[in-house]
Design a protein around this motif. Structure first.
Motif, mmCIF file in Angstrom:
data_model
loop_
_atom_site.group_PDB
_atom_site.id
_atom_site.type_symbol
_atom_site.label_atom_id
_atom_site.label_comp_id
_atom_site.label_asym_id
_atom_site.label_seq_id
_atom_site.Cartn_x
_atom_site.Cartn_y
_atom_site.Cartn_z
ATOM 1 N N ASN A 173 39.112 33.756 46.766
ATOM 2 C CA ASN A 173 39.887 34.454 47.893
ATOM 3 C C ASN A 173 38.563 34.953 48.885
ATOM 4 O O ASN A 173 38.277 36.076 48.706
ATOM 5 C CB ASN A 173 40.690 35.002 47.274
ATOM 6 C CG ASN A 173 41.699 35.893 48.339
ATOM 7 O OD1 ASN A 173 41.390 37.030 48.902
ATOM 8 N ND2 ASN A 173 42.372 35.008 49.082
ATOM 9 N N GLU B 166 49.139 25.655 43.527
ATOM 10 C CA GLU B 166 48.999 26.360 43.222
ATOM 11 C C GLU B 166 49.218 27.039 41.332
ATOM 12 O O GLU B 166 50.662 26.423 41.607
ATOM 13 C CB GLU B 166 49.309 27.565 43.919
ATOM 14 C CG GLU B 166 48.663 28.810 43.807
ATOM 15 C CD GLU B 166 48.932 30.070 44.534
ATOM 16 O OE1 GLU B 166 49.086 30.888 44.599
ATOM 17 O OE2 GLU B 166 49.634 29.640 46.438
ATOM 18 N N LYS C 25 42.547 36.280 59.487
ATOM 19 C CA LYS C 25 41.269 35.231 58.924
ATOM 20 C C LYS C 25 40.351 34.465 60.165
ATOM 21 O O LYS C 25 39.133 35.100 60.244
ATOM 22 C CB LYS C 25 41.895 33.932 58.482
ATOM 23 C CG LYS C 25 40.934 32.788 57.454
ATOM 24 C CD LYS C 25 41.081 32.124 56.784
ATOM 25 C CE LYS C 25 40.115 31.137 56.299
ATOM 26 N NZ LYS C 25 40.675 29.937 56.063
ATOM 27 N N LYS D 7 39.091 38.587 43.421
ATOM 28 C CA LYS D 7 40.743 37.910 42.425
ATOM 29 C C LYS D 7 40.051 36.192 43.705
ATOM 30 O O LYS D 7 39.186 35.900 43.559
ATOM 31 C CB LYS D 7 41.410 38.154 44.467
ATOM 32 C CG LYS D 7 42.551 37.253 43.989
ATOM 33 C CD LYS D 7 43.282 37.760 45.224
ATOM 34 C CE LYS D 7 44.677 36.543 45.717
ATOM 35 N NZ LYS D 7 45.209 36.467 44.355
ATOM 36 N N ASN E 39 41.855 32.218 42.919
ATOM 37 C CA ASN E 39 43.031 31.464 43.758
ATOM 38 C C ASN E 39 42.768 30.052 42.143
ATOM 39 O O ASN E 39 42.114 29.660 42.281
ATOM 40 C CB ASN E 39 42.939 30.998 44.823
ATOM 41 C CG ASN E 39 43.528 32.615 45.831
ATOM 42 O OD1 ASN E 39 43.781 33.372 45.828
ATOM 43 N ND2 ASN E 39 42.583 32.110 46.395
ATOM 44 N N ASP F 236 45.356 38.960 48.147
ATOM 45 C CA ASP F 236 44.764 38.808 49.375
ATOM 46 C C ASP F 236 43.909 38.948 50.071
ATOM 47 O O ASP F 236 44.479 40.400 51.148
ATOM 48 C CB ASP F 236 45.827 37.048 50.020
ATOM 49 C CG ASP F 236 45.174 36.476 51.270
ATOM 50 O OD1 ASP F 236 44.317 35.388 50.939
ATOM 51 O OD2 ASP F 236 44.923 37.045 52.044
ATOM 52 N N SER G 45 33.968 27.590 45.394
ATOM 53 C CA SER G 45 35.352 27.275 44.045
ATOM 54 C C SER G 45 34.558 26.370 42.774
ATOM 55 O O SER G 45 32.944 25.571 43.783
ATOM 56 C CB SER G 45 36.316 26.485 43.930
ATOM 57 O OG SER G 45 35.923 25.325 44.917
#
Length: 179
Positions: free
Chosen positions: A6, A176, A45, A162, A164, A25, A133
């Protein structure tokens, strides 16, 4: 299975400043702690990244994010020195960008290596690394590994980030995942 940091670069910046990682988040956290006003997640963001990678921007004035102290620590004589041992020639206008991007990338690759070793005796394997990722071709018999894989991925050399988690039969069907 996709394991995705994240806001990897923002979390890297926090880690380099020895600031504890928010469990939520990062963009939602920034709305509360940095912007302190009602913004959408997408607006927050956009604002944070526009400020972060524009050394001329003063749109965010926060003691939490201190670009100058990071540069004083990791940028010497036109070179970025990353925590992962890289030395990168960089003009001052790009130094923070290079530091955060390289460190975030190395952090992801480090986790990829650890997960690949963990999966070496299973029917699953890492299929790809994409920016911050990793995508795992997870065999259905290995589904019980998901919490372990998440823990391995989030437990970085820079602290606990964190993560996801998304799962699907193929990349186009990822959703998700929570348990």
């Amino acid at each position: 299975l996709e394991l995705d940091f994240n806001a990897a670069e923002i979390r890297t910046l926090l880690a380099l400043q020895n600031i504890e990682q928010p469990e939520e988040d990062i963009h939602e956290w920034n709305i509360k702690k940095i912007f302190k006003k009602d913004l959408s997640r997408d607006e927050a963001k956009r604002k944070i990244f526009a400020w972060l990678y524009n050394p001329e921007s003063n749109s965010i004035d926060s003691k939490v994010y201190d670009r100058q102290s990071i540069l004083e620590q990791y940028y010497v004589e036109e070179q970025v020195q990353t925590p992962f041992g890289r030395t990168i020639a960089a003009p001052s206008s790009k130094a923070l960008n290079y530091l955060l991007q390289s460190t975030s990338s190395d952090n992801t690759i480090d986790r990829f290596n650890k997960i690949s070793r963990y999966l070496s005796n299973s029917r699953s394997h890492v299929m790809a690394v994409v920016h911050d990722s990793i995508i795992i071709d997870l065999h259905r018999d290995d589904r019980q590994m998901i919490p372990i894989l998440k823990n391995i991925f989030e437990d970085t050399k820079l602290g606990k980030f964190k993560v996801n988690v998304s799962l699907g039969k193929n990349l186009g069907d990822m959703k998700e995942f929570s348990w």
